[in-house]
Design a protein around this motif. Structure first.
Motif, PDB file in Angstrom:
ATOM      1  N   VAL A 129      -1.609  37.667  28.771  1.00 38.23           N
ATOM      2  CA  VAL A 129      -2.602  36.433  29.441  1.00 38.23           C
ATOM      3  C   VAL A 129      -2.000  35.724  28.361  1.00 38.23           C
ATOM      4  O   VAL A 129      -2.742  35.352  27.144  1.00 38.23           O
ATOM      5  CB  VAL A 129      -3.893  36.029  29.872  1.00 38.23           C
ATOM      6  CG1 VAL A 129      -3.558  34.744  29.846  1.00 38.23           C
ATOM      7  CG2 VAL A 129      -4.384  36.621  30.827  1.00 38.23           C
ATOM      8  N   PHE A 130      -1.170  34.963  28.483  1.00 37.06           N
ATOM      9  CA  PHE A 130      -0.629  34.042  27.712  1.00 37.06           C
ATOM     10  C   PHE A 130      -1.338  32.459  27.888  1.00 37.06           C
ATOM     11  O   PHE A 130      -1.616  32.035  28.635  1.00 37.06           O
ATOM     12  CB  PHE A 130       1.128  33.387  27.608  1.00 37.06           C
ATOM     13  CG  PHE A 130       1.508  32.748  26.339  1.00 37.06           C
ATOM     14  CD1 PHE A 130       1.571  33.583  24.974  1.00 37.06           C
ATOM     15  CD2 PHE A 130       1.501  31.653  26.255  1.00 37.06           C
ATOM     16  CE1 PHE A 130       2.003  32.805  24.231  1.00 37.06           C
ATOM     17  CE2 PHE A 130       2.059  30.745  24.881  1.00 37.06           C
ATOM     18  CZ  PHE A 130       2.808  31.571  24.056  1.00 37.06           C
ATOM     19  N   PRO A 131      -2.334  32.395  26.189  1.00 33.77           N
ATOM     20  CA  PRO A 131      -3.169  30.711  26.515  1.00 33.77           C
ATOM     21  C   PRO A 131      -2.221  29.415  26.940  1.00 33.77           C
ATOM     22  O   PRO A 131      -1.189  29.424  26.362  1.00 33.77           O
ATOM     23  CB  PRO A 131      -3.106  30.506  25.213  1.00 33.77           C
ATOM     24  CG  PRO A 131      -3.143  31.475  24.143  1.00 33.77           C
ATOM     25  CD  PRO A 131      -2.314  33.010  24.945  1.00 33.77           C
ATOM     26  N   GLU A 132      -2.818  28.793  28.086  1.00 33.41           N
ATOM     27  CA  GLU A 132      -2.470  28.188  28.373  1.00 33.41           C
ATOM     28  C   GLU A 132      -2.028  26.669  27.646  1.00 33.41           C
ATOM     29  O   GLU A 132      -1.212  25.998  27.726  1.00 33.41           O
ATOM     30  CB  GLU A 132      -3.536  27.417  29.812  1.00 33.41           C
ATOM     31  CG  GLU A 132      -3.456  28.670  31.073  1.00 33.41           C
ATOM     32  CD  GLU A 132      -1.897  28.638  32.204  1.00 33.41           C
ATOM     33  OE1 GLU A 132      -1.098  27.453  31.796  1.00 33.41           O
ATOM     34  OE2 GLU A 132      -1.989  29.446  32.238  1.00 33.41           O
ATOM     35  N   VAL A 133      -2.771  26.730  26.632  1.00 32.43           N
ATOM     36  CA  VAL A 133      -2.624  25.614  26.272  1.00 32.43           C
ATOM     37  C   VAL A 133      -1.286  25.679  25.132  1.00 32.43           C
ATOM     38  O   VAL A 133      -0.877  24.923  24.456  1.00 32.43           O
ATOM     39  CB  VAL A 133      -4.149  24.883  25.196  1.00 32.43           C
ATOM     40  CG1 VAL A 133      -4.296  26.254  24.227  1.00 32.43           C
ATOM     41  CG2 VAL A 133      -3.692  23.617  24.127  1.00 32.43           C
ATOM     42  N   TRP A 134      -0.864  26.638  24.845  1.00 31.90           N
ATOM     43  CA  TRP A 134      -0.276  27.059  24.409  1.00 31.90           C
ATOM     44  C   TRP A 134       1.009  26.708  25.072  1.00 31.90           C
ATOM     45  O   TRP A 134       2.442  27.490  24.218  1.00 31.90           O
ATOM     46  CB  TRP A 134      -0.224  28.845  23.340  1.00 31.90           C
ATOM     47  CG  TRP A 134      -1.021  28.148  22.521  1.00 31.90           C
ATOM     48  CD1 TRP A 134      -1.588  27.073  21.102  1.00 31.90           C
ATOM     49  CD2 TRP A 134      -1.362  29.616  21.661  1.00 31.90           C
ATOM     50  NE1 TRP A 134      -2.052  27.611  21.143  1.00 31.90           N
ATOM     51  CE2 TRP A 134      -2.352  28.880  20.744  1.00 31.90           C
ATOM     52  CE3 TRP A 134      -1.276  30.851  21.945  1.00 31.90           C
ATOM     53  CZ2 TRP A 134      -3.303  29.243  19.920  1.00 31.90           C
ATOM     54  CZ3 TRP A 134      -0.818  32.003  20.703  1.00 31.90           C
ATOM     55  CH2 TRP A 134      -2.948  31.554  19.890  1.00 31.90           C
TER      56      TRP A 134
END
Length: 360
Positions: A129-134
């Motif tokens: 999972v790639f962080p949503e905030v990034w």
């Protein structure tokens, strides 16, 4: 400033750009005039979001193509040294993304950020999972040319989180070292030791060879419409699966590409958010490499003649000695058209240049 043009051209052009950046008082989009900064920001957002298209679904369990080499391309973890090197390579800048943290602050606090970032990066890989905030992106509209009040005469400049760029830089290095031998030799964009210069050298060599053999050279130039923004996620990931990307890496890339939220920043006004449904992230470190693999198989569809790419600008060339050569060139052009249909890509410009030697 004029005197610095030779000694320090960057200083001159910085001055030039500052003198030519004027925000429009009003903006036209879809035959509607907008005067308020907030409305203008939303008009830009509507225009920039219009280039995206719905991608096909990727299921991940389809059978690999016959040229699949297995799960050879994978990234298992990030190391301490990876983080240190990536932060040191980060460009110092006052520009800030959604998190409002300039990169020079991160570089100055390197010793305190290494271990927290190391934990976050490895957690991202482990959970796929790639962080949503990034994935949140601030966009500035930049005027190109023409009527400054026409929305379509602006291009988006994306500002990403520096933490995202640090992580992407690490992934890019690890990924490129594994896939560099799979990239077509016809591609000259976003690759070390290849450039517009090497691209032109190859074409010049072909021109000279054709002239020496007494034949003309026909070159077909093409341009793809919104190539970077219209990459279909499902088609791209199937290609990566076919050349041997590990399933965990594919899942992570799917998370990295999908559901990226963007907004436009204009004169301190912020637009509504919109989501990218296709394409690779602009301004990213990893996006260009991902794009190369979306178009890498294009060079294989031509059966008769050669081609050159930079990175999506295509030159298809053929030495013409007879009518049959022209027929074969047309067949390769038909193959290009079929590839565009299969990949849900539109050609924007196609034109032919015929080069002949002059006997003086």
């Amino acid at each position: 400033m004029e005197n610095y043009l030779v000694l320090d051209p960057r200083r001159f052009w910085s001055y030039f750009k500052n003198k030519n950046i004027n925000s429009p008082d009003s903006l036209f989009y879809n035959n509607v005039r907008y005067n308020n900064d907030g409305d203008i920001a939303n008009a830009f957002a509507d225009y920039f979001s219009s280039v995206f298209k719905l991608s096909t679904d990727f299921h991940g369990n389809n059978e690999c193509k016959s040229d699949c080499v297995g799960d050879l391309v994978k990234i298992e973890n990030v190391t301490y040294d990876d983080v240190v090197l990536s932060i040191s390579e980060l460009k110092s800048s006052l520009t800030v993304g959604v998190d409002n943290i300039p990169s020079f602050i991160i570089k100055g606090c390197l010793e305190f950020l290494i271990y927290p970032l190391l934990v976050l990066f490895n957690l991202s890989l482990r959970t796929k999972v790639f962080p949503e905030v990034w994935k949140q992106t601030k966009i500035f509209p930049v005027f190109k040319k023409g009527d400054a009040q026409n929305c379509k005469n602006y291009r988006p400049i994306a500002i990403l989180s520096p933490f995202s760029k640090i992580f992407e830089n690490i992934i890019h290095k690890k990924l490129y070292n594994q896939v560099k031998n799979l990239i077509s030799t016809s591609e000259h964009g976003f690759i070390p030791k290849r450039s517009t210069t090497t691209n032109l050298f190859c074409l010049t060599d072909k021109i000279i060879s054709s002239f020496e053999s007494g034949s003309q050279l026909d070159v077909i130039y093409t341009d793809f419409s919104q190539a970077f923004d219209s990459i279909d996620f499902g088609i791209l990931l199937k290609k990566l699966q076919g050349i041997g990307f590990h399933v965990n890496l594919i899942d992570w890339l799917l998370s990295y590409l999908c559901k990226r939220s963007l907004y436009v920043y204009f004169n301190n006004a912020v637009s509504h958010e919109f989501t990218s449904t296709s394409g690779v992230p602009q301004g990213s470190n990893l996006g260009p490499l991902v794009f190369i693999f979306s178009i890498n198989d294009l060079t294989c569809v031509f059966k008769y003649y050669g081609c050159l790419l930079f990175p999506d600008d295509l030159k298809l060339f053929a030495s013409i000695r007879s009518d049959l050569d022209s027929v074969l060139l047309q067949r390769d052009l038909d193959c290009l058209f079929k590839w565009c249909i299969d990949n849900r890509t539109l050609k924007n410009v196609v034109f032919l240049v015929t080069l002949e030697r002059l006997n003086l």
